[in-house]
Design a protein around this motif. Structure first.
Motif, PDB file in Angstrom:
ATOM      1  N   ALA A 124       0.851  -1.188   0.000  1.00  0.00           N
ATOM      2  CA  ALA A 124       0.000   0.000   0.000  1.00  0.00           C
ATOM      3  C   ALA A 124       0.884   1.235   0.000  1.00  0.00           C
ATOM      4  O   ALA A 124       2.050   1.184   0.378  1.00  0.00           O
ATOM      5  N   SER A 125       0.331   2.341  -0.433  1.00  0.00           N
ATOM      6  CA  SER A 125       1.086   3.582  -0.511  1.00  0.00           C
ATOM      7  C   SER A 125       0.341   4.693   0.204  1.00  0.00           C
ATOM      8  O   SER A 125      -0.874   4.810   0.084  1.00  0.00           O
TER       9      SER A 125
ATOM     10  N   ALA B 238      -7.960   5.896  -4.632  1.00  0.00           N
ATOM     11  CA  ALA B 238      -6.731   5.266  -4.147  1.00  0.00           C
ATOM     12  C   ALA B 238      -6.299   4.182  -5.117  1.00  0.00           C
ATOM     13  O   ALA B 238      -7.124   3.555  -5.770  1.00  0.00           O
ATOM     14  N   ARG B 239      -4.995   3.993  -5.200  1.00  0.00           N
ATOM     15  CA  ARG B 239      -4.474   2.911  -6.036  1.00  0.00           C
ATOM     16  C   ARG B 239      -3.234   2.306  -5.392  1.00  0.00           C
ATOM     17  O   ARG B 239      -2.496   2.963  -4.662  1.00  0.00           O
ATOM     18  N   SER B 240      -3.050   1.033  -5.671  1.00  0.00           N
ATOM     19  CA  SER B 240      -1.895   0.300  -5.156  1.00  0.00           C
ATOM     20  C   SER B 240      -0.663   0.657  -5.978  1.00  0.00           C
ATOM     21  O   SER B 240      -0.760   1.296  -7.022  1.00  0.00           O
TER      22      SER B 240
ATOM     23  N   THR C 235      -3.674  -6.314  -6.322  1.00  0.00           N
ATOM     24  CA  THR C 235      -3.359  -6.066  -4.915  1.00  0.00           C
ATOM     25  C   THR C 235      -4.504  -5.285  -4.272  1.00  0.00           C
ATOM     26  O   THR C 235      -4.347  -4.139  -3.859  1.00  0.00           O
ATOM     27  N   LEU C 236      -5.643  -5.930  -4.208  1.00  0.00           N
ATOM     28  CA  LEU C 236      -6.850  -5.294  -3.695  1.00  0.00           C
ATOM     29  C   LEU C 236      -6.685  -4.817  -2.257  1.00  0.00           C
ATOM     30  O   LEU C 236      -7.111  -3.715  -1.907  1.00  0.00           O
ATOM     31  N   GLU C 237      -6.071  -5.613  -1.414  1.00  0.00           N
ATOM     32  CA  GLU C 237      -5.914  -5.213  -0.017  1.00  0.00           C
ATOM     33  C   GLU C 237      -5.032  -3.969   0.108  1.00  0.00           C
ATOM     34  O   GLU C 237      -5.280  -3.113   0.962  1.00  0.00           O
ATOM     35  N   ALA C 238      -4.031  -3.838  -0.753  1.00  0.00           N
ATOM     36  CA  ALA C 238      -3.185  -2.638  -0.728  1.00  0.00           C
ATOM     37  C   ALA C 238      -3.996  -1.405  -1.114  1.00  0.00           C
ATOM     38  O   ALA C 238      -3.867  -0.348  -0.497  1.00  0.00           O
TER      39      ALA C 238
ATOM     40  N   THR D 253      -4.732   1.800   1.337  1.00  0.00           N
ATOM     41  CA  THR D 253      -4.428   3.164   0.899  1.00  0.00           C
ATOM     42  C   THR D 253      -5.686   4.032   0.958  1.00  0.00           C
ATOM     43  O   THR D 253      -5.643   5.175   1.418  1.00  0.00           O
ATOM     44  N   TRP D 254      -6.824   3.491   0.512  1.00  0.00           N
ATOM     45  CA  TRP D 254      -8.084   4.241   0.545  1.00  0.00           C
ATOM     46  C   TRP D 254      -8.441   4.605   1.989  1.00  0.00           C
ATOM     47  O   TRP D 254      -8.805   5.734   2.285  1.00  0.00           O
TER      48      TRP D 254
END
Length: 131
Positions: free
Chosen positions: A17-18, A47-49, A56-59, A63-64
């Motif tokens: 995640a970022s 939000a985006r990974s 990478t849905l969880e990332a 981030t969201w």
């Protein structure tokens, strides 16, 4: 052997995640979020990974949620009109595997918001015709 370990390390980092604020420009690894206040205590969040050769849905979710917590200055918010998808970045690994970005969009209504449910629905409906 070193090449394999290096590739695995880079791939692992790319899927993280970022917390990057995309309003300040793009992130080298691709990930981040941006928010837009649509009413008192109601935020549209994109939000985006980071780039990764897999979804990478969880990332993207992490981030969201980081963006929502920062917008609301609290972890107390409700989520509305959430959409999740992936996009091909056009980039690929040396083996030809394509890199993806996983995205999550939607609204966070902070518990401190003074908007009624009807007002929130109206804003979301109006926005959906624009986006």
């Amino acid at each position: 052997m070193h090449k394999v370990l290096y590739t695995l390390l880079i791939a692992g980092l790319a899927g993280c995640a970022s917390n990057h604020d995309l309003t300040k420009g793009n992130n080298l690894l691709g990930g981040g979020y941006k928010q837009e206040e649509r009413g008192p205590g109601l935020f549209y969040i994109y939000a985006r990974s980071n780039h990764a050769p897999w979804t990478t849905l969880e990332a993207a979710r992490t981030t969201w949620r980081t963006g929502a917590e920062r917008a609301c200055a609290s972890a107390d918010y409700d989520e509305f009109a959430i959409e999740e998808n992936e996009k091909d970045t056009g980039l690929q690994t040396s083996t030809g595997v394509r890199y993806l970005l996983t995205e999550r969009t939607g609204y966070a209504k902070c518990d401190s918001s003074t908007l009624s449910s009807g007002e929130v629905e109206k804003i979301i409906k109006t926005d959906s015709t624009i986006r």
